[in-house]
Design a protein around this motif. Sequence first.
Motif, PDB file in Angstrom:
ATOM      1  N   ALA A  89       0.126   5.405  -0.929  1.00 30.34           N
ATOM      2  CA  ALA A  89       0.146   6.399   0.145  1.00 30.34           C
ATOM      3  C   ALA A  89       1.164   7.498  -0.151  1.00 30.34           C
ATOM      4  N   LEU A  90       2.286   7.122  -0.722  1.00 28.81           N
ATOM      5  CA  LEU A  90       3.327   8.095  -1.062  1.00 28.81           C
ATOM      6  C   LEU A  90       2.812   9.084  -2.104  1.00 28.81           C
TER       7      LEU A  90
ATOM      8  N   GLN B 169      -0.319   9.737  -2.750  1.00 23.80           N
ATOM      9  CA  GLN B 169      -1.415  10.469  -2.110  1.00 23.80           C
ATOM     10  C   GLN B 169      -0.873  11.601  -1.236  1.00 23.80           C
ATOM     11  N   GLU B 170       0.056  11.286  -0.357  1.00 24.00           N
ATOM     12  CA  GLU B 170       0.590  12.278   0.579  1.00 24.00           C
ATOM     13  C   GLU B 170       1.388  13.370  -0.125  1.00 24.00           C
ATOM     14  N   ALA B 171       2.037  13.024  -1.237  1.00 20.94           N
ATOM     15  CA  ALA B 171       2.830  14.008  -1.975  1.00 20.94           C
ATOM     16  C   ALA B 171       1.962  14.893  -2.873  1.00 20.94           C
ATOM     17  N   GLY B 172       0.698  14.551  -3.001  1.00 16.43           N
ATOM     18  CA  GLY B 172      -0.198  15.336  -3.835  1.00 16.43           C
ATOM     19  C   GLY B 172       0.145  15.254  -5.312  1.00 16.43           C
TER      20      GLY B 172
ATOM     21  N   TRP C  81       0.821  -1.209   0.000  1.00 13.38           N
ATOM     22  CA  TRP C  81       0.000   0.000   0.000  1.00 13.38           C
ATOM     23  C   TRP C  81       0.859   1.265   0.000  1.00 13.38           C
TER      24      TRP C  81
ATOM     25  N   SER D 207      -7.288   6.735  -2.608  1.00 12.89           N
ATOM     26  CA  SER D 207      -7.604   6.134  -1.319  1.00 12.89           C
ATOM     27  C   SER D 207      -6.763   4.874  -1.167  1.00 12.89           C
TER      28      SER D 207
END
Length: 88
Positions: free
Chosen positions: A58-59, A61-64, A54, A71
């Motif tokens: 997430a990387l 997602q968090e970095a935009g 995952w 999700s």
Amino acid sequence: MPHPLDREDMESVIRRWPDQFPAGLKAAAEEDIGAIAAAGPFDRVLVVGMGGSWMGGALVQEAGLATVPISVHRGYGLPSGPLERTLI
């Protein structure tokens, strides 16, 4: 030398984790995503995985870095709710 409790030498795997990015980018560049793109456009992306699978989602997602919402679902199966127009 790995820790006695680290029988799979996960410490080395984690330390080599950054080396996997160039290999992953190269593999992605060689992939023909025409069929996936033809199925879109997608309104969101759902990354499913347990363990460490995952983390890539997430990387991003968090970095935009995505143009649609991402999700991350860390569990067995898929989350409840509508998944239309979702790239899984």
